[in-house]
Design a protein around this motif. Structure first.
Motif, PDB file in Angstrom:
ATOM      1  N   ILE A  48      45.053  -4.233  -2.116  1.00  0.00           N
ATOM      2  CA  ILE A  48      44.604  -3.398  -3.224  1.00  0.00           C
ATOM      3  C   ILE A  48      45.715  -3.322  -4.267  1.00  0.00           C
ATOM      4  O   ILE A  48      46.808  -2.838  -4.000  1.00  0.00           O
ATOM      5  CB  ILE A  48      44.245  -1.977  -2.742  1.00  0.00           C
ATOM      6  CG1 ILE A  48      43.104  -2.024  -1.723  1.00  0.00           C
ATOM      7  CG2 ILE A  48      43.877  -1.087  -3.927  1.00  0.00           C
ATOM      8  CD1 ILE A  48      42.829  -0.686  -1.054  1.00  0.00           C
ATOM      9  N   GLY A  49      45.455  -3.854  -5.437  1.00  0.00           N
ATOM     10  CA  GLY A  49      46.363  -3.745  -6.570  1.00  0.00           C
ATOM     11  C   GLY A  49      45.539  -3.249  -7.760  1.00  0.00           C
ATOM     12  O   GLY A  49      44.381  -2.860  -7.578  1.00  0.00           O
ATOM     13  N   SER A  50      46.088  -3.262  -8.894  1.00  0.00           N
ATOM     14  CA  SER A  50      47.314  -3.888  -9.314  1.00  0.00           C
ATOM     15  C   SER A  50      47.984  -2.950 -10.307  1.00  0.00           C
ATOM     16  O   SER A  50      47.314  -2.351 -11.135  1.00  0.00           O
ATOM     17  CB  SER A  50      46.997  -5.239  -9.938  1.00  0.00           C
ATOM     18  OG  SER A  50      48.011  -5.701 -10.784  1.00  0.00           O
ATOM     19  N   SER A  51      49.290  -2.829 -10.204  1.00  0.00           N
ATOM     20  CA  SER A  51      50.036  -1.998 -11.149  1.00  0.00           C
ATOM     21  C   SER A  51      51.032  -2.863 -11.905  1.00  0.00           C
ATOM     22  O   SER A  51      51.490  -3.890 -11.410  1.00  0.00           O
ATOM     23  CB  SER A  51      50.771  -0.875 -10.415  1.00  0.00           C
ATOM     24  OG  SER A  51      51.826  -1.391  -9.630  1.00  0.00           O
ATOM     25  N   ARG A  52      51.352  -2.407 -13.124  1.00  0.00           N
ATOM     26  CA  ARG A  52      52.353  -3.067 -13.952  1.00  0.00           C
ATOM     27  C   ARG A  52      53.186  -2.000 -14.642  1.00  0.00           C
ATOM     28  O   ARG A  52      52.644  -1.063 -15.218  1.00  0.00           O
ATOM     29  CB  ARG A  52      51.694  -3.984 -14.992  1.00  0.00           C
ATOM     30  CG  ARG A  52      51.238  -5.310 -14.421  1.00  0.00           C
ATOM     31  CD  ARG A  52      50.434  -6.128 -15.425  1.00  0.00           C
ATOM     32  NE  ARG A  52      50.363  -7.513 -15.021  1.00  0.00           N
ATOM     33  CZ  ARG A  52      49.587  -7.985 -14.060  1.00  0.00           C
ATOM     34  NH1 ARG A  52      48.805  -7.161 -13.404  1.00  0.00           N
ATOM     35  NH2 ARG A  52      49.588  -9.263 -13.753  1.00  0.00           N
ATOM     36  N   GLU A  53      54.502  -2.169 -14.568  1.00  0.00           N
ATOM     37  CA  GLU A  53      55.399  -1.178 -15.164  1.00  0.00           C
ATOM     38  C   GLU A  53      56.767  -1.814 -15.356  1.00  0.00           C
ATOM     39  O   GLU A  53      57.259  -2.519 -14.478  1.00  0.00           O
ATOM     40  CB  GLU A  53      55.515   0.033 -14.232  1.00  0.00           C
ATOM     41  CG  GLU A  53      56.284   1.201 -14.801  1.00  0.00           C
ATOM     42  CD  GLU A  53      56.279   2.392 -13.860  1.00  0.00           C
ATOM     43  OE1 GLU A  53      56.626   3.494 -14.308  1.00  0.00           O
ATOM     44  OE2 GLU A  53      55.937   2.218 -12.672  1.00  0.00           O
ATOM     45  N   ALA A  90      47.153   6.157  -7.702  1.00  0.00           N
ATOM     46  CA  ALA A  90      46.375   5.553  -8.791  1.00  0.00           C
ATOM     47  C   ALA A  90      45.685   4.272  -8.326  1.00  0.00           C
ATOM     48  O   ALA A  90      44.520   4.017  -8.668  1.00  0.00           O
ATOM     49  CB  ALA A  90      47.284   5.269  -9.982  1.00  0.00           C
ATOM     50  N   LEU A  91      46.377   3.452  -7.533  1.00  0.00           N
ATOM     51  CA  LEU A  91      45.773   2.231  -7.001  1.00  0.00           C
ATOM     52  C   LEU A  91      44.573   2.557  -6.116  1.00  0.00           C
ATOM     53  O   LEU A  91      43.505   1.939  -6.234  1.00  0.00           O
ATOM     54  CB  LEU A  91      46.808   1.444  -6.192  1.00  0.00           C
ATOM     55  CG  LEU A  91      47.944   0.772  -6.955  1.00  0.00           C
ATOM     56  CD1 LEU A  91      48.962   0.193  -5.985  1.00  0.00           C
ATOM     57  CD2 LEU A  91      47.411  -0.317  -7.876  1.00  0.00           C
ATOM     58  N   ALA A  92      44.750   3.524  -5.221  1.00  0.00           N
ATOM     59  CA  ALA A  92      43.671   3.887  -4.306  1.00  0.00           C
ATOM     60  C   ALA A  92      42.462   4.425  -5.056  1.00  0.00           C
ATOM     61  O   ALA A  92      41.310   4.069  -4.757  1.00  0.00           O
ATOM     62  CB  ALA A  92      44.175   4.924  -3.306  1.00  0.00           C
ATOM     63  N   ALA A  93      42.701   5.278  -6.045  1.00  0.00           N
ATOM     64  CA  ALA A  93      41.594   5.864  -6.802  1.00  0.00           C
ATOM     65  C   ALA A  93      40.805   4.791  -7.545  1.00  0.00           C
ATOM     66  O   ALA A  93      39.562   4.814  -7.571  1.00  0.00           O
ATOM     67  CB  ALA A  93      42.142   6.901  -7.786  1.00  0.00           C
ATOM     68  N   LEU A 134      35.389   0.641  -7.170  1.00  0.00           N
ATOM     69  CA  LEU A 134      34.715  -0.634  -6.898  1.00  0.00           C
ATOM     70  C   LEU A 134      34.115  -0.662  -5.492  1.00  0.00           C
ATOM     71  O   LEU A 134      32.984  -1.123  -5.305  1.00  0.00           O
ATOM     72  CB  LEU A 134      35.699  -1.798  -7.063  1.00  0.00           C
ATOM     73  CG  LEU A 134      36.158  -2.125  -8.481  1.00  0.00           C
ATOM     74  CD1 LEU A 134      37.081  -3.336  -8.468  1.00  0.00           C
ATOM     75  CD2 LEU A 134      34.985  -2.371  -9.407  1.00  0.00           C
ATOM     76  N   PHE A 135      34.870  -0.207  -4.506  1.00  0.00           N
ATOM     77  CA  PHE A 135      34.421  -0.270  -3.115  1.00  0.00           C
ATOM     78  C   PHE A 135      34.540   1.120  -2.477  1.00  0.00           C
ATOM     79  O   PHE A 135      35.566   1.448  -1.868  1.00  0.00           O
ATOM     80  CB  PHE A 135      35.243  -1.294  -2.328  1.00  0.00           C
ATOM     81  CG  PHE A 135      34.965  -2.721  -2.695  1.00  0.00           C
ATOM     82  CD1 PHE A 135      33.855  -3.379  -2.178  1.00  0.00           C
ATOM     83  CD2 PHE A 135      35.796  -3.403  -3.569  1.00  0.00           C
ATOM     84  CE1 PHE A 135      33.586  -4.696  -2.510  1.00  0.00           C
ATOM     85  CE2 PHE A 135      35.527  -4.717  -3.915  1.00  0.00           C
ATOM     86  CZ  PHE A 135      34.414  -5.369  -3.391  1.00  0.00           C
ATOM     87  N   PRO A 136      33.506   1.938  -2.588  1.00  0.00           N
ATOM     88  CA  PRO A 136      33.571   3.300  -2.031  1.00  0.00           C
ATOM     89  C   PRO A 136      33.851   3.349  -0.532  1.00  0.00           C
ATOM     90  O   PRO A 136      34.428   4.327  -0.052  1.00  0.00           O
ATOM     91  CB  PRO A 136      32.186   3.860  -2.360  1.00  0.00           C
ATOM     92  CG  PRO A 136      31.724   3.082  -3.558  1.00  0.00           C
ATOM     93  CD  PRO A 136      32.278   1.708  -3.354  1.00  0.00           C
ATOM     94  N   PHE A 137      33.485   2.291   0.235  1.00  0.00           N
ATOM     95  CA  PHE A 137      33.701   2.324   1.685  1.00  0.00           C
ATOM     96  C   PHE A 137      35.184   2.412   2.051  1.00  0.00           C
ATOM     97  O   PHE A 137      35.531   2.813   3.170  1.00  0.00           O
ATOM     98  CB  PHE A 137      33.057   1.100   2.356  1.00  0.00           C
ATOM     99  CG  PHE A 137      33.885  -0.158   2.288  1.00  0.00           C
ATOM    100  CD1 PHE A 137      34.831  -0.443   3.261  1.00  0.00           C
ATOM    101  CD2 PHE A 137      33.714  -1.077   1.260  1.00  0.00           C
ATOM    102  CE1 PHE A 137      35.597  -1.604   3.218  1.00  0.00           C
ATOM    103  CE2 PHE A 137      34.469  -2.240   1.208  1.00  0.00           C
ATOM    104  CZ  PHE A 137      35.417  -2.504   2.188  1.00  0.00           C
ATOM    105  N   LEU A 138      36.064   2.062   1.113  1.00  0.00           N
ATOM    106  CA  LEU A 138      37.490   2.081   1.404  1.00  0.00           C
ATOM    107  C   LEU A 138      38.029   3.484   1.652  1.00  0.00           C
ATOM    108  O   LEU A 138      39.128   3.645   2.193  1.00  0.00           O
ATOM    109  CB  LEU A 138      38.270   1.422   0.256  1.00  0.00           C
ATOM    110  CG  LEU A 138      38.122  -0.101   0.125  1.00  0.00           C
ATOM    111  CD1 LEU A 138      38.747  -0.595  -1.166  1.00  0.00           C
ATOM    112  CD2 LEU A 138      38.719  -0.820   1.325  1.00  0.00           C
ATOM    113  N   LYS A 139      37.256   4.516   1.293  1.00  0.00           N
ATOM    114  CA  LYS A 139      37.739   5.878   1.516  1.00  0.00           C
ATOM    115  C   LYS A 139      37.921   6.175   3.003  1.00  0.00           C
ATOM    116  O   LYS A 139      38.695   7.073   3.375  1.00  0.00           O
ATOM    117  CB  LYS A 139      36.771   6.894   0.899  1.00  0.00           C
ATOM    118  CG  LYS A 139      35.404   6.961   1.531  1.00  0.00           C
ATOM    119  CD  LYS A 139      34.526   7.995   0.829  1.00  0.00           C
ATOM    120  CE  LYS A 139      33.093   7.975   1.328  1.00  0.00           C
ATOM    121  NZ  LYS A 139      32.923   8.063   2.774  1.00  0.00           N
TER     122      LYS A 139
END
Length: 394
Positions: A279-284, A299-302, A307-312
């Motif tokens: 699960i990505g993606s961040s840029r900083e 923020a990545l998890a949210a 996209l994929f609610p089952f991931l909760k």
């Protein structure tokens, strides 16, 4: 340098490994130097993407299209060259699915796909029924989806080690734990490098040190504006496969092309051969600060849950981060440095270095060995879009 000689490659990540293999197969003597282990930097912190879906028409897309072709060809070559039982590349032609969850995002995604088709990218707009076939667990709350069947993935660490092993078999030296400290000059030309393990002489020096290339190039006397861009990835525990493509939201393309330094997060979700989900993606942009922060993970998890609610209900096993080599004009740097004879660059690929590595090696080898005119290289150091940034880096 039309004649074959001795080339020093600084960096044992996937770009340096690909260059070493390409040059040594042409009969060039090659020495690879890295201050750490092979694949110990950016190459170990990526997802192994080979993507056309996030690139608009232009030189970078063309280089990726060529690279994907080379990736398809190199697997059988490596199987023949390496000992039986050596891990394979885990090349998966899984395809990508880009999803817009807002009307504004849908307009941009459709326009982008139209542009890409003019450059030979297969970008198929798919309806809800087809999306359910492709990704049964994807949210139903989306506006538009585009399928990119040409997107693929490799295991980046295994790929790097395979390329290095192939180069070694042809005679390349790989020296780890060797830090480059400065140049060796003769009549204004770079003829080697001073290292923590003594002087290494060569006819050309290639800086392929990823996000550390700016530091290395500065130490050699020719600074380039390569900066680290931090990224973080979440890894779930193993599970039966429920994500079948590389799936990301339409915001990802904007994040890739942005030059902003502050935190940007877009949703990118895909399965691995090991059964985990990445699960990505961040840029900083925050220098080489390698801390993994809760605010980024949240923020990545949210974003992924959109996209994929089952991931909760899925546990996260770990998180890892890495630094992408960012360039201010969003193009890799491949070719000779006109400020210092004997110095070459192969860096600045940001998040596309795994995929672009084979194409990069081909371009650099052709120019270094005199098989292609410099004027035909859109990634050259003195390109107009980079000149102001070179002056700032000096």
């Amino acid at each position: 340098m039309a004649e074959q000689g001795r080339v020093i490659v600084i960096g044992a990540g996937i770009v340096g490994a690909a260059i070493a293999r390409s040059l040594v197969r042409s009969g060039t003597e090659v020495v690879v130097l890295d201050r750490g282990p092979s694949a110990g930097g950016t190459s170990s912190g990526g997802e192994g993407n080979l993507l056309v879906s996030d690139k608009g028409p232009g030189p970078e897309l063309e280089l990726m299209q060529r690279s994907i072709q080379l990736w398809s060809e190199i697997g059988p070559q490596l199987r023949d060259e390496l000992p039986a039982g050596f891990p394979g590349l885990e090349l998966e032609h899984k395809g990508g699915l880009v999803v817009a969850t807002t009307e504004a995002g849908a307009v941009g995604l459709k326009q982008f796909a139209v542009q890409q088709r003019t450059a030979g990218v297969v970008a198929e707009e798919v309806g809800a029924d087809r999306v359910r076939e492709l990704e049964p667990d994807l949210t139903r709350d989306f506006v538009t989806a585009v399928l990119y069947p040409q997107d693929a993935q490799v295991q980046p660490v295994v790929a790097t080690e395979s390329l290095l092993a192939s180069a070694r078999q042809k005679g390349a030296q790989v020296r780890q734990g060797v830090e480059v400290l400065g140049p060796v000059l003769s009549k204004g030309r770079l003829t080697g490098v001073r290292t923590s393990d003594g002087v290494v002489n060569g006819d050309a020096v290639v800086v392929a040190a990823g996000p550390w290339s700016g530091q290395v190039a500065a130490a050699l006397g020719a600074p380039v504006p390569v900066k680290p861009r931090r990224g973080t990835v979440l890894v779930t525990t193993r599970m039966p496969q429920r994500v079948w493509h590389k799936v990301y939201d339409a915001d990802y393309v904007g994040a890739v092309g942005s030059g902003a330094a502050d935190l940007q997060v877009s949703s990118v979700v895909e399965s691995t051969a090991a059964g985990t989900v990445l699960i990505g993606s961040s840029r900083e942009q925050r220098g080489f600060d390698d801390r993994i922060e809760a605010r980024v993970l949240a923020a990545l998890a949210a974003k992924a849950l959109l996209l994929f609610p089952f991931l909760k209900d899925v546990a996260v096993m770990r998180a890892y981060g890495g630094f992408r080599p960012f360039m201010p004009d969003h193009l890799p740097l491949i070719g000779p440095d006109p400020r210092l004879a004997g110095l070459w660059h192969a860096t600045g690929h940001e998040g596309a270095g795994i995929g672009l590595s084979l194409g990069t090696a081909e371009v650099l080898s052709q120019h270094l060995l005199g098989a292609a005119p410099a004027a035909e290289n859109p990634f050259r150091v003195d390109r107009p879009s980079l000149r102001p940034h070179l002056e700032d880096a000096a």
